[in-house]
Every structure is written in C-alpha cells, then in structure tokens.
Design an enzyme around this catalytic site. Sequence first.
Site, PDB file in Angstrom:
ATOM      1  N   TYR A 116       0.839  -1.338  -0.030  1.00 13.33           N
ATOM      2  CA  TYR A 116       0.176   0.361   0.059  1.00 13.33           C
ATOM      3  C   TYR A 116       1.153   1.875   0.160  1.00 13.33           C
ATOM      4  CZ  TYR A 116      -2.759  -3.545   2.139  1.00 13.33           C
ATOM      5  OH  TYR A 116      -3.621  -4.640   1.943  1.00 13.33           O
TER       6      TYR A 116
ATOM      7  N   ASP B 123       2.792   2.474  -1.639  1.00 19.06           N
ATOM      8  CA  ASP B 123       3.489   3.777  -2.982  1.00 19.06           C
ATOM      9  C   ASP B 123       1.974   4.541  -3.578  1.00 19.06           C
ATOM     10  OD1 ASP B 123       5.349   1.810  -4.271  1.00 19.06           O
ATOM     11  OD2 ASP B 123       4.520   0.405  -3.680  1.00 19.06           O
TER      12      ASP B 123
ATOM     13  N   TYR C 289       6.025  -6.972   7.851  1.00 13.62           N
ATOM     14  CA  TYR C 289       5.705  -7.966   6.288  1.00 13.62           C
ATOM     15  C   TYR C 289       6.043  -9.262   6.772  1.00 13.62           C
ATOM     16  CZ  TYR C 289       7.092  -3.873   3.915  1.00 13.62           C
ATOM     17  OH  TYR C 289       7.530  -2.466   3.100  1.00 13.62           O
TER      18      TYR C 289
ATOM     19  N   ARG D  22       5.609  -0.651   9.366  1.00 13.20           N
ATOM     20  CA  ARG D  22       7.061  -1.151   8.073  1.00 13.20           C
ATOM     21  C   ARG D  22       6.587   0.334   6.867  1.00 13.20           C
ATOM     22  NH1 ARG D  22       2.240  -5.751   5.491  1.00 13.20           N
ATOM     23  NH2 ARG D  22       1.555  -4.059   3.601  1.00 13.20           N
TER      24      ARG D  22
ATOM     25  N   GLU E   7       7.592   2.639   4.350  1.00 10.15           N
ATOM     26  CA  GLU E   7       7.908   4.337   4.265  1.00 10.15           C
ATOM     27  C   GLU E   7       6.789   4.879   5.477  1.00 10.15           C
ATOM     28  OE1 GLU E   7       9.010   7.688   1.260  1.00 10.15           O
ATOM     29  OE2 GLU E   7      10.163   5.735   0.937  1.00 10.15           O
ATOM     30  N   ASP E   8       5.630   5.074   4.404  1.00  5.07           N
ATOM     31  CA  ASP E   8       4.122   6.353   5.371  1.00  5.07           C
ATOM     32  C   ASP E   8       4.306   5.670   6.881  1.00  5.07           C
ATOM     33  OD1 ASP E   8       2.777   7.672   4.325  1.00  5.07           O
ATOM     34  OD2 ASP E   8       1.457   6.701   4.549  1.00  5.07           O
TER      35      ASP E   8
HETATM   36  O1  TRH Z   1       2.275  -1.328   2.080  1.00  7.00           O
HETATM   37  P1  TRH Z   1       3.930  -1.124   2.823  1.00  7.00           P
HETATM   38  O2  TRH Z   1       4.647  -2.242   2.672  1.00  7.00           O
HETATM   39  O3  TRH Z   1       4.655  -0.627   1.326  1.00  7.00           O
HETATM   40  C1  TRH Z   1       5.164   0.100   0.774  1.00  7.00           C
HETATM   41  C2  TRH Z   1       5.301  -0.893  -0.439  1.00  7.00           C
HETATM   42  O4  TRH Z   1       6.202  -2.170  -0.212  1.00  7.00           O
HETATM   43  C3  TRH Z   1       6.548   0.228  -1.026  1.00  7.00           C
HETATM   44  O5  TRH Z   1       6.561  -1.250  -2.892  1.00  7.00           O
HETATM   45  C4  TRH Z   1       7.504  -0.434  -0.773  1.00  7.00           C
HETATM   46  O6  TRH Z   1       8.422   0.373  -1.938  1.00  7.00           O
HETATM   47  C5  TRH Z   1       7.867   0.390   0.724  1.00  7.00           C
HETATM   48  O7  TRH Z   1       6.696   0.378   1.410  1.00  7.00           O
HETATM   49  C6  TRH Z   1       9.146   0.897   0.979  1.00  7.00           C
HETATM   50  O8  TRH Z   1       4.169   0.382   3.553  1.00  7.00           O
HETATM   51  P2  TRH Z   1       3.585   2.074   3.676  1.00  7.00           P
HETATM   52  O9  TRH Z   1       5.107   2.469   3.503  1.00  7.00           O
HETATM   53  O10 TRH Z   1       3.810   1.939   5.318  1.00  7.00           O
HETATM   54  O11 TRH Z   1       2.494   1.978   3.249  1.00  7.00           O
HETATM   55  C7  TRH Z   1       1.072   1.520   3.486  1.00  7.00           C
HETATM   56  C8  TRH Z   1       0.109   2.413   3.746  1.00  7.00           C
HETATM   57  O12 TRH Z   1      -1.076   1.870   4.405  1.00  7.00           O
HETATM   58  C9  TRH Z   1       0.113   4.016   4.392  1.00  7.00           C
HETATM   59  O13 TRH Z   1      -0.184   4.277   3.984  1.00  7.00           O
HETATM   60  C10 TRH Z   1      -0.971   3.270   5.782  1.00  7.00           C
HETATM   61  C11 TRH Z   1      -2.067   2.400   5.361  1.00  7.00           C
HETATM   62  N1  TRH Z   1      -3.075   1.458   5.776  1.00  7.00           N
HETATM   63  C12 TRH Z   1      -3.940   2.631   5.781  1.00  7.00           C
HETATM   64  O14 TRH Z   1      -4.092   2.983   5.546  1.00  7.00           O
HETATM   65  N2  TRH Z   1      -4.952   1.113   7.050  1.00  7.00           N
HETATM   66  C13 TRH Z   1      -4.920   0.620   7.110  1.00  7.00           C
HETATM   67  O15 TRH Z   1      -5.827  -0.614   7.664  1.00  7.00           O
HETATM   68  C14 TRH Z   1      -2.979  -0.691   7.002  1.00  7.00           C
HETATM   69  C15 TRH Z   1      -2.869  -1.656   7.324  1.00  7.00           C
HETATM   70  C16 TRH Z   1      -2.217   0.624   6.508  1.00  7.00           C
END
Ligand code: TRH
Length: 351
Positions: free
Chosen positions: A13, A15, A182, A253, A255-256
């Site tokens: 999620y 990106d 993860y 996990r 970035e965001d």
């Molecule tokens: O989902 P991530 O692991 O995303 C990314 C991708 O793998 C990408 O390709 C990679 O480059 C990057 O990580 C480093 O983790 P992240 O970045 O924390 O993103 C999750 C998003 O989902 C964040 O904006 C929060 C959101 N989210 C929700 O909106 N609702 C939920 O219930 C959850 C669990 C997360």
Amino acid sequence: MRWDIFCQIVDNYGDAGICWRLARSLSSLHGQDVRIFCDDLPTLNLLALGVDQSVKRKIDLLPWEASFNNARHPTEAPDVVVETFGCNLPERYLTNLLIAPKKPIIINLEYLSAEPWITEFHGKPSPQAHGIAKYFFFPGFQDNAGGLLVDPIPKESKLPATLEAAWSKLRPNAKRISIFCYPGAPLRKWLEDLGSIGENFDIVLTHGHAQLLGVNVGQQIHFPKTIQLLSIPFVTQDEYDWLLSQCDFNIVRGEDSFVRAQLAGKPFIWHIYPQDDGAHQVKLAAFLDLYLESASQELKTASIAAMSWAMPQEWLKSLDAWSSHSRVWRAHLLEKQADGGLAGRLVRFVA
Ligand code: TRH
C-alpha cells in the site's frame, strides 16, 4: 499550479499511501490542483475513503490510461509532473507533453532515507534526451533534504466506526500494541515471549495479520491469557493514523507507516522493507543514528535490540524511557518540518 502525480503500485500500500498523502497536502494546504494517475485505482481509493469530501473533491483520482490523452490541451497541461519511486511516464503522455503549449517540470520523487548521501543528490537535475527539465527529489530527515510528509498532523479525534468492535474488547489495565509488518517477522515467537512477561497486552492485528499468525487457518496457538488478539479490517489512512496515536507501541513497516509512527509520538519497531542486497540494513542503521542521537546508552541498546526483533523480555523494561524519547523526537520532527515538510519544500522547489 496543476500537478500530475504518477503512481504505479509495485506491491502493498505504500506507493498509494505516499501519493495520496502528498496529493492532499498539495491540495488542501498549498492550494494546488492535483490529479493522480494510478495503475491500481481500487487500492488508492481504499486509502482515500472516508476522507473529508471537501479535500477529496479537489483531487482527481484517475486510472493510469486516462493520462494518455491528457496534457495536450492548454487547460489540462500540467505545470509539474511527479514520477513517484522511479515509475516511468506513459509514452503517450510524454509525447503529449512534448507538443504541449507549456513545458512542465518533472520531479523524480525518490524513496525516503536517513542516509547522509541523499543530500548531495537532492534537487539535482537529471538531464533527459527529450529536453524537459527533470530533477531528483529525495525525502529525508535532514534540513537540506526533501523533508517528510507530515500532514495531516495527528490530533485526538473520535473512535472510528471500523474500530468500535475491537475497542469494545480493550482491557483497561492492558498495554496496547498495533501490528503492521511483513510476513518474515517472527511474530508468533515475539508474542509468546511478550505473553511470558506477566503484564496484559491487547494486540491490534491490522488487516491480514491474523492469517500471518495462522489464527484464521485453523492453527492452534496458545498464547497466555495476558495476550489478547484483536483483528481489525483494513481501515482508511486517517483511521490508521488514529490507531497509531492510540497505542502504547506500534509495529510498522514500509515508508509511510514508519513516518506516521514517529508522528504519533510512540515507540515503535520499524520492520523495514527487505531488499535482496541488504540495503535496508544500511537504511535502518542510518535512521537509528539520527533517531537515537540524544538517547541514553541504555535506551540505544534497548531500541536497537527491539528493531532487530530481539524478544520483548530483553528490552521492554526500557518502554517508559522510550515513550518519553518518542514524544521528544516527535516534537523535534515537527519543529524541523515546520516549513511544510515534503509538500512545502516541493512547492518552493518548483516555484
Ligand atoms: O504497505 P507498505 O509495505 O508499502 C510499501 C510498498 O511495499 C512499497 O513498494 C515499498 O516501496 C515501500 O513500502 C517502502 O508500507 P507503508 O509504506 O507503511 O504503507 C502502508 C500504507 O497503508 C500507509 O499509508 C498506511 C496505510 N494503511 C491504511 O490506510 N489502512 C490500514 O489498515 C493499514 C494497515 C495501512
């Protein structure tokens, strides 16, 4: 200015999460016109659901293909094109840019890193054969990097309906931990160890994490009664931010969620996105150097152990000190990003 953000979802999620957060900051705080062209619109919509309609109405969420015929008409020609995480612009869109009445500036938005080298590359031109100006933009913690996506600033708000069921089961004397990691994490062992500490812990498992533990596929797991597992559905981005702010400890996990955990002002484990060449270890170490610069030796040892998935028995005694440190770190981040963070720096850079 008119901004076209291109978002290709590699996996998970993150990106979509970054693109959506950037778009809403540009639109609601900086008055920019924003469109996102995304190759997986359902995922993007999932994150954006539930957001205040006054914010959402101003941002166009469009399928990737909708960009093909855009950029050609004067009213639709962008001033800024953001390629997120090295995604290539569709050829038909690029061709239209070349014949458009005005030439935009292209921003190559990179991944966030605390490594010192990014400041040397941040803002540098990336000359292209097609002649349109393109620049590297590196998000980062340092003053001379591209900043962090700090908006919306977390504030206390009311319990989201999607979390009501889980919240009704919370125990008043339990510490609350949210988990978003993860598949490679040693979750079961970690929770078993936590269960042997003797304190109560309510564990909020984000969407899909019960399966990670095998709970939903009929496997028997026997955690002590001190551990209560609470599964929640996938919630919107704002609701997830709220969840982080309401827990005593978070596992995040990517970035965001990593940045949001810091803005929540709570201790956390960053389960960094694993890369085959081990580059993630270097990134993690660079972050910890910054994050723990002012911490005591005891807290440094404890949080480095936690981030390497050492068992909770080894470091949990430092949780109070870590909580205080997290509040200080949050204040420090907000002060450093008071210039608007990533969105503000991007607007100024382009201007
Ligand atoms: O989902 P991530 O692991 O995303 C990314 C991708 O793998 C990408 O390709 C990679 O480059 C990057 O990580 C480093 O983790 P992240 O970045 O924390 O993103 C999750 C998003 O989902 C964040 O904006 C929060 C959101 N989210 C929700 O909106 N609702 C939920 O219930 C959850 C669990 C997360």
